[in-house]
Write an enzyme that holds these catalytic residues in place. Sequence first.
Site, PDB file in Angstrom:
ATOM      1  CG  HIS A 229      -2.073   1.691   0.926  1.00  0.00           C
ATOM      2  ND1 HIS A 229      -2.812   1.181   0.394  1.00  0.00           N
ATOM      3  CD2 HIS A 229      -2.060   2.068   1.238  1.00  0.00           C
ATOM      4  CE1 HIS A 229      -3.702   2.210   0.411  1.00  0.00           C
ATOM      5  NE2 HIS A 229      -2.863   3.556   1.379  1.00  0.00           N
ATOM      6  CE1 TYR A 233      -1.408   7.927  -1.067  1.00  0.00           C
ATOM      7  CE2 TYR A 233      -1.536   5.695   0.723  1.00  0.00           C
ATOM      8  CZ  TYR A 233      -2.196   6.684  -0.056  1.00  0.00           C
ATOM      9  OH  TYR A 233      -3.430   6.691   0.126  1.00  0.00           O
ATOM     10  CG  HIS A 380      -8.424   2.220  -7.672  1.00  0.00           C
ATOM     11  ND1 HIS A 380      -9.128   3.332  -7.064  1.00  0.00           N
ATOM     12  CD2 HIS A 380      -7.952   2.024  -6.450  1.00  0.00           C
ATOM     13  CE1 HIS A 380      -7.589   3.765  -5.999  1.00  0.00           C
ATOM     14  NE2 HIS A 380      -7.137   2.696  -5.788  1.00  0.00           N
ATOM     15  CG  PHE A 381      -4.609  -1.340  -8.915  1.00  0.00           C
ATOM     16  CD1 PHE A 381      -4.255  -0.255  -7.737  1.00  0.00           C
ATOM     17  CD2 PHE A 381      -3.711  -2.491  -8.859  1.00  0.00           C
ATOM     18  CE1 PHE A 381      -4.273  -0.857  -6.026  1.00  0.00           C
ATOM     19  CE2 PHE A 381      -3.563  -3.305  -7.365  1.00  0.00           C
ATOM     20  CZ  PHE A 381      -3.976  -2.425  -6.102  1.00  0.00           C
ATOM     21  CG  HIS A 382      -5.195  -0.025 -15.157  1.00  0.00           C
ATOM     22  ND1 HIS A 382      -4.776  -0.820 -14.947  1.00  0.00           N
ATOM     23  CD2 HIS A 382      -4.566  -0.219 -16.430  1.00  0.00           C
ATOM     24  CE1 HIS A 382      -4.178  -1.752 -15.666  1.00  0.00           C
ATOM     25  NE2 HIS A 382      -3.644  -1.087 -16.552  1.00  0.00           N
ATOM     26  NE  ARG A 445      -6.470  -7.850  -8.695  1.00  0.00           N
ATOM     27  CZ  ARG A 445      -5.857  -6.801  -7.904  1.00  0.00           C
ATOM     28  NH1 ARG A 445      -6.278  -6.984  -6.362  1.00  0.00           N
ATOM     29  NH2 ARG A 445      -4.809  -6.845  -8.110  1.00  0.00           N
ATOM     30  NE  ARG A 446      -3.630 -10.762  -8.162  1.00  0.00           N
ATOM     31  CZ  ARG A 446      -4.788 -10.309  -6.988  1.00  0.00           C
ATOM     32  NH1 ARG A 446      -5.782 -11.452  -7.238  1.00  0.00           N
ATOM     33  NH2 ARG A 446      -3.748  -9.776  -5.754  1.00  0.00           N
TER      34      ARG A 446
END
Length: 555
Positions: A229, A233, A380-382, A445-446
């Site tokens: 996580h 950042y 979301h990651f993208h 996912r994956r």
Amino acid sequence: MTTITEKAKDLVKVDKRDGKLALAHIYVAFISLFIGGLCGLLQTLVRSGHFTLPWGIGYYQILTVHGVLLGLILTTYFIFGFQIAAVSRTAGTLTSKQRLLGWIGFWVMTVGVVMAATMVLLNEASVLYTFYAPLQAHWIFYLGLTFVIVGSWIGGAGQILKYIEWRKANPGKPSPLITFMVVINLALWIIASLGVATSVLFQLLPWSLGWVDKVDVLISRTLFWYFGHPLVYFWLLPAYMVWYVVIPKIIGGKIFSDSLARLSFVLFLLFSIPVGFHHQLTEPGISSFWKFLQVVLTLMVVIPSLLTAFSLFATFEIRGRMLGGKGIFGWLKKLPWNDARFVVPFIGMVAFIPAGAGGIINASHQMNQVIHNTIWVTGHFHLTVATSVLLTFFGAAYWLVPHLTGRVLTKEMNRLAIIQAIVWSVGMSIMSTAMHIVGLFGAPRRSDFSTYGGSAQAAEWIPYQLAQAIGGTILFIGIILALYIIANLLWFAPKGDEEFPIGEVSEHAEKTPMVFENWKIWLTICIVLILFAYTVPFIDMIQNAPPGSIGYKFW
């Protein structure tokens, strides 16, 4: 006289020796972008159901390449290249020792990248970006990852030593803002990467070498997300450096508040590390109390995010009104919409609004149950790293690369850079929106979805899988455009002087208190929060570990 002085400041150049070190990192970053981006395109084509990988290449093989190269290698190398240049520009040229540490770190990291990449290409390490146990990779893959982490520590030490040198030479003065931000980001990275280094060195590497029969999966996943996580950042804070320090100069304004910027970075350091459990909300073996506590700590990062939004848009509005903007949004029209150095990162800022909203959903206990392990999370990651962060990195590269190579960003490349950002935004909007929607339908996912065959559920997903392929194809066109621009700025653009824009703090801002430079306070609070959030859960995990999952044969 003022104009001449300000122009002279703008043309302060990063030392060529430091620039060479920074460029070495940037080269690796953009090579990773091409290879990882190509694998991402192939993934979306496979998921569409209309494409089969040639030559026996496996889906999870390219998924691993995509995740590792873009999530770990592209980001880490570009960040280090940018930070080296930023520290050299604001705190002064690196000493020979500091530069040597940078080069040693670079080569140790690069050897590690080659080791890990070789194993993935040989299909000996198709363990995905998260390399979760009980998936097992070849020991060379784990050793390569260890080299990448240790190399980053060595390279980061050179940057930290420059900051310490500046502080000793300027007692009682706040350090240059962007140098302070670099040190915060390195502190976050070093503290967080201790988790994944511990997991690799003491669990996964001995396991892959046959020194232990099995590992404790819960402990390995917990150590990964202790790192995973704050990694977000580590990606994000360099983008914030550009937003806070560089963009005000580009638009002709000033930094709204030095103190507010430093405060937001300190809060990110404190609240981004002890929160890994919000990635493990569905896992047994962790008390609901500790999960809830870390969810609360996770949501605390909303505070520095809102501080950042307020500070940035205050800067924009003040500058826009200085240029004659009237009414509620008249100032917005006055911003330099024909300057790629501003437009490209600004699109990234806007993308962070839905990205942040999705992050709140991911971290919320009940709502997380709906989208956990679905392709919503991938979407979301993208939006975060692949849009907000990467577009900001592109925008920074378009002035940083010519600054380091002694060339200029021409009008043609500036125009093409804006087109590239628009292409990227269109492709990402299509792909990420499809991922979010079909994630709500339960699409995992994956997965390449092939295991779902002709089920009615899989049939519902087909239009969204096709949309992902269309969006992924447009995104790859955006990658090609970005690489073309970077190649031009490296080797073909006209010779000249491109500024490294560093904003000045507004004369109306409050004086920066020196407490921000007191690392004993902030590191102590950070360690206390980590110990508070993790000590009892780790004791429980160790006490309840399956027999034989902790310990070595030769012990």
